[in-house]
Scaffold this motif. Structure first.
Motif, short mmCIF file in Angstrom:
data_model
loop_
_atom_site.label_atom_id
_atom_site.label_comp_id
_atom_site.label_asym_id
_atom_site.label_seq_id
_atom_site.Cartn_x
_atom_site.Cartn_y
_atom_site.Cartn_z
N ILE A 390 24.82 3.15 -16.16
CA ILE A 390 24.27 2.73 -14.69
C ILE A 390 23.85 4.03 -13.88
O ILE A 390 24.44 5.30 -14.11
CB ILE A 390 25.07 1.57 -13.98
N GLU A 391 23.08 3.46 -12.90
CA GLU A 391 22.65 4.65 -11.82
C GLU A 391 23.98 5.25 -11.41
O GLU A 391 24.94 4.71 -10.69
CB GLU A 391 21.73 4.21 -11.13
N ARG A 392 24.00 6.50 -11.05
CA ARG A 392 25.05 7.26 -10.27
C ARG A 392 24.81 7.10 -8.72
O ARG A 392 24.49 8.22 -8.20
CB ARG A 392 25.16 8.74 -11.00
N THR A 393 25.02 6.03 -8.11
CA THR A 393 25.00 5.95 -6.67
C THR A 393 26.43 5.41 -6.42
O THR A 393 26.94 4.61 -7.32
CB THR A 393 23.91 5.16 -6.47
N CYS A 395 26.69 3.02 -4.20
CA CYS A 395 26.55 1.56 -4.32
C CYS A 395 26.73 0.76 -5.59
O CYS A 395 27.46 -0.01 -5.65
CB CYS A 395 25.27 1.17 -3.62
N MET A 396 26.13 1.38 -6.60
CA MET A 396 26.36 0.79 -7.98
C MET A 396 27.77 0.90 -8.30
O MET A 396 28.33 0.09 -9.01
CB MET A 396 25.53 1.67 -8.69
N TRP A 397 28.26 2.09 -8.10
CA TRP A 397 29.89 2.35 -8.57
C TRP A 397 30.89 1.53 -7.90
O TRP A 397 31.62 0.93 -8.42
CB TRP A 397 30.13 3.81 -8.62
N LYS A 399 30.12 -1.45 -6.77
CA LYS A 399 29.84 -2.86 -7.14
C LYS A 399 30.63 -2.93 -8.75
O LYS A 399 31.37 -4.04 -8.66
CB LYS A 399 28.30 -3.16 -7.71
N VAL A 400 30.63 -1.85 -9.39
CA VAL A 400 31.63 -1.92 -10.56
C VAL A 400 33.23 -2.13 -10.19
O VAL A 400 33.64 -2.96 -10.82
CB VAL A 400 31.45 -0.91 -11.65
#
Length: 947
Positions: A390-393, A395-397, A399-400
């Motif tokens: 996934i994208e390294r941001t 926000c995304m991390w 969510k995980v």
């Protein structure tokens, strides 16, 4: 109904079968016209139950079967609710008619009831038929595809993920060097090297799935196998084929291909392996053993007298590790989580290039993810693989991090991890699967008390009395088995060395939550987990809000079929109880926002068994609580409730009544014949009749009475009457089941001295703020006593001898001595104390332990108040050990020295150091000076956390 267990796999099918059997019994003879339909329905449901139970053992069931299983399970809950409603309606109408018109109305009522039950049974049969027909209709279309899949089975074979870890390059392994050296040391500790002079050595590596047991065993094997004449590394499946397993061992140790040999028996194969290994130095690793029976067969193939040979086993089960250890006096190695520095190193290796650091904006969230992984290598590898896609941001991390459990279901990079966790899950019998899934109700990082958890299991119907075993005892077995399988972790241990509370590893919790959602077992609404499938019926509802006060959104789901309501944290919106109809469990503990208005309509919850209102804001229980005929546990500790309603005595199935000492109990307590636990009872606050009725509670096991507080009567005669009534009740309880008695502020009560006041069956006797002049002689009659806490003014050698006669005593604490400096005690081998593990004694003048005294003592807490005798010992340079070397099991010594000056303290310190050097256990001493006259000496500080 006994044996009618609710199950995550079969839902409420078994309770339904029990209730249908009740409808066929004499109590419901008036429904004989529908007995044929009931019998037919019973046979159909029994067949369904058997099929569902079998299918629940499948790790990857057919999709259509899975849909059908879910439909039947959901239908079973609805069916039980329907039957419960009907039986309650009938029972409510079951009043004896008084006059002619009443008899006419009663007859009409029975006719309506018969018509209703016939309609209900027919509707249930119709629903079952529809579900079955639909399954068959679509199942037939799937036959072709199944046959096609079977023909290409070899092409789609699943690789065992445990085997993949063996081939992990050593250069990628992190944090393995230290445990590898520790294992090698255990295997070579006699001579410091692998020599031919050594006898067979065995180390069993134990830990939960994903800890890296296989990788560690393989690294030790690769390092040492060249020093042996032959070896083998084999993995044991969950349901092993013993013939194939033994053929594999024979092939590897002999260097010949026996894998495809079909002839022979297990005994013949074992004999062949023994023949090949005779007089050879061999190294065998048996990886992932699931049960003791499997090991009992495998171990027969290894000659235990082979010089210098080595066997390593790995397992998730503590009892298997203990069995391996006992086979040849081997060792157990408990896997430890990775330290944070190694966790971070492994995480970065798998996410970034070797020369690339973690971006600063991701450091905080990556540390949070690593804390969630809690040093579990498999989790770190799996989650880092997920993040790589996934994208390294930030926000995304994030969510995980907040939804790892849901992410695990979907992302292919973590399939191996799911497979390994699934192995442990599908190895569980149905009742343990259910008990494990129930843990998804608790928030992350919860410390879960064992006793409270077992109460919930019982209330939910997961555990029932079985023959001579109580539901509580069977619940403890389930709890211990989950510990044994490393699926839960120890959080705290009590004085007996028993586990008191547990926690669930975050990754295992996420897996459990995922499974629970899949089977609609628990619906969780929180900041991390947003409930899925809210249009379906909710069976168990868990509302979780963090401590920051973030409020969850308004709950918009069907609640009428909820069986369990559990609220954790600071949720500001708790649904009104009127929305629920079939609750078994309501647990609102520590929800301070809960007030009296939240209990409106609680009397309608006719199936409620467990009500925990502890540490909430309620100040009064409604009268309608007396309508809860099924209630078994009521907890109102930490509330503002001052008096229980008169209707509380109608709760004839109440087993546990937990409240504060300020609570007043109404007359009629004798009606609560199921009561087993009654604590914090302020004697003088109760009506006098209560003291008489207390003796009628024949099933009370745990009782705590407080004779203090501001309710003590002003007239001495009234106090005496109360005390005599309590003594009479205790005498009556003496012939029953009481195992624990606590008396607080009972000095006056004890002074009246009724020798019959303590039941001989007691296992625990605690007296707090209750002073006695000496140890009473009646104590020697308590032959089952395991724990005793006393406060004695004058404690001497005679008192020690009385206590030494207690054959089962494990823990002894004596305080309150006024003349400590004059006491000189000698503990000899003939005094007793054969089982004592902890001895705590207030200050005395001198103490000597002779050879053979207290052979199992592990913890000693005492103080020396220096008198002429003790000062002369110290001044003469003698070791201040009091014969500590005669206590072979001693682990911890908490020792206080009361002296007049610093020179005496210094001499005592030197004497204790000399004692430590000569003690067989070579204890480490820590001296702590408190004020000007006190030193605390703590031996073996590594276990101070248990004090």
């Amino acid at each position: 109904m006994e044996g009618a267990l609710v199950s995550a796999a079969t839902g409420a099918l078994r309770p339904i079968l029990g209730k249908l059997s009740a409808l066929l019994g004499d109590e419901y003879m008036r429904f004989k016209s529908v007995r044929k339909e009931i019998k037919s329905l019973t046979h159909e449901l029994a067949a369904m139950d058997a099929f569902l139970l079998k299918m629940s053992e499948e790790e990857e069931p057919d999709v259509q079967d899975k849909v059908w299983m879910n439909e039947v399970r959901e239908l079973s809950y609805d069916m039980e609710d329907t039957i419960d409603d009907f039986m309650k309606h009938v029972d409510d109408k079951d009043t004896k008619p008084a006059g002619f018109m009443d008899k006419i109305k009663s007859s009409l009522g029975k006719m309506k009831a018969q018509h209703r039950i016939r309609s209900e049974i027919q509707e249930l049969k119709k629903q079952i038929t529809e579900v079955g027909d639909r399954n068959e209709r679509y199942k037939s279309r799937d036959i072709f595809f199944k046959q096609h899949e079977a023909s290409s089975n070899t092409r789609n074979a699943v690789v065992d993920p445990r085997a993949l870890s063996i081939f992990e390059q050593a250069s990628k392994l992190v944090g393995i060097d230290k445990p590898k050296l520790e294992i090698i040391k255990l295997l070579t500790e006699q001579d410091g090297c692998v020599s031919e002079k050594q006898q067979l050595k065995l180390v069993s590596i134990v830990g939960c799935g994903g800890m890296g047991k296989t990788t560690l065993a393989n690294q030790v094997y690769e390092d040492l196998k060249g020093k042996f004449e032959c070896g083998a590394f084999l993995s044991v499946s969950r349901n092993p084929n013993m013939m194939n397993l033994l053929r594999t061992i024979l092939s590897e140790v002999s260097g010949q291909d026996y894998a495809n040999t079909k002839a022979g028996s297990i005994q013949q194969l074992i004999n062949k392996i023994i023949y090949v290994l005779a007089n050879k130095r061999y190294f065998v690793v048996v990886d992932d053993i699931w049960d003791v029976d499997t090991w009992d067969v495998i171990k027969c193939a290894f000659p235990m007298t082979s010089s210098g040979s080595i066997v390593i086993t790995t397992t998730r089960m503590n009892d298997v590790a203990e069995s391996c250890q006992s086979s040849c006096s081997g060792s157990i190695y408990n896997m430890r989580p990775l330290e944070m520095v190694h966790s971070r190193q492994l995480f970065h290796i798998r996410l970034f290039n070797s020369n690339e650091d973690c971006p600063s904006q991701l450091q905080k969230v990556s540390d949070a993810i690593l804390r969630k992984c809690a040093g579990l290598p498999l989790a770190i590898i799996a989650i880092s693989g997920l993040l790589a896609t996934i994208e390294r941001t930030e926000c995304m991390w994030n969510k995980v991090k907040d939804s790892i459990g849901r992410a695990l279901e979907r992302n292919r990079s973590v399939e191996a991890m799911i497979k390994i966790l699934s192995l442990s899950y599908f190895d569980l019998p149905p009742d343990l699967k259910t008990c494990l899934l129930y843990l998804s109700i608790f928030p992350e990082d919860s410390i879960i008390e064992k006793e409270a958890l077992i109460w919930r299991w019982i209330a939910e119907g997961f555990i029932h009395r079985d023959g001579r075993y109580t539901a509580q005892r069977l619940g403890e077995r389930c709890f211990n088995e989950l510990l044994n399988r490393s699926l839960i972790q120890v959080a705290s241990i009590n004085e007996y060395g028993e586990v008191e509370s547990c926690r669930v590893h975050d990754i295992i919790l996420d897996f459990i939550v995922s499974k629970s959602i899949e089977e609609n077992f628990v619906t969780q609404v929180s900041m991390q987990y947003i409930a899925r499938g809210t249009q379906s019926k909710v069976r168990r509802l868990s509302l979780q809000v963090d401590e920051d006060g973030n409020s969850i959104r308004k709950i918009d789901m069907l609640l009428s079929h909820v069986r369990s309501l559990n609220v954790s944290g600071y949720s500001m919106e708790i649904p009104p109880l009127g929305k629920f109809g079939h609750l078994r469990v309501v647990d609102l503990e520590f929800c301070h926002q809960v007030v009296n208005s939240h209990l409106i309509n609680i009397g309608r919850l006719f199936q409620l068994r467990h009500l925990n209102l502890g540490w909430t804001g309620i100040s009064e229980l409604p009268e309608e609580i007396g309508h809860l005929k099924c209630l078994e546990m009521l907890d109102i500790r930490g509330t503002n409730v001052q008096e229980l309603p008169a209707t509380i005595v109608n709760l004839r199935r109440l087993v546990y009544l937990l409240h504060d000492s300020s609570v007043k109990i109404p007359n009629g307590i004798e009606n609560l014949q199921a009561l087993e636990k009654l604590e914090e009872v302020n004697v003088y606050r109760q009506p006098f009749k209560f003291c008489r009725e207390l003796g009628q509670l024949q099933n009370v096991r745990v009782l705590a009475l407080d004779f203090g507080g501001d309710s003590i009567p002003s007239h001495e005669n009234v106090v005496m009457e109360y005390n005599e009534a309590i003594a009479s009740s205790l005498r009556k309880l003496g012939g029953h089941m009481m195992s624990s008695l606590t008396l607080s502020n009972a000095t006056t009560f004890l002074r009246q001295g009724p020798s019959f006041l303590v039941p001989c069956c007691l296992q625990e006797l605690v007296m707090t703020n209750s002073h006695m002049q000496q140890v009473p002689k009646w104590v020697s009659s308590l032959v089952n006593l395991q724990l005793l806490r006393l406060q004695v003014y004058e404690f001497g050698q005679e008192d020690l001898c009385i206590l030494g006669t207690l054959p089962a005593l494990l823990i002894l604490e004596v305080t309150g001595m006024e003349k400590g400096s004059d006491i000189s005690l000698t503990v000899s081998h003939n005094v007793g104390f054969r089982c004592l593990r902890k001895f705590s004694l207030g200050a005395c003048g001198w103490m000597v332990f002779e050879a053979g005294s207290m052979p199992k003592l592990e913890k000693l807490e005492t103080g020396i108040q220096f008198n002429k005798q003790s000062e002369s010992h110290t001044a003469s340079g003698d070791s201040l050990d009091f014969g500590m070397g005669n206590l072979p099991s001693l682990i911890t010594l908490k020792f206080s020295i009361y002296a007049w000056d610093d020179s005496t303290l210094a001499a005592a310190q030197a004497a204790m150091e000399r004692a430590a050097v000569t003690h067989p256990n070579r204890p480490t001493l820590i001296f702590q000076k408190i004020g000007t006259s006190r030193i605390e000496v703590l031996l073996n500080p590594k276990i101070l956390r248990t004090l």
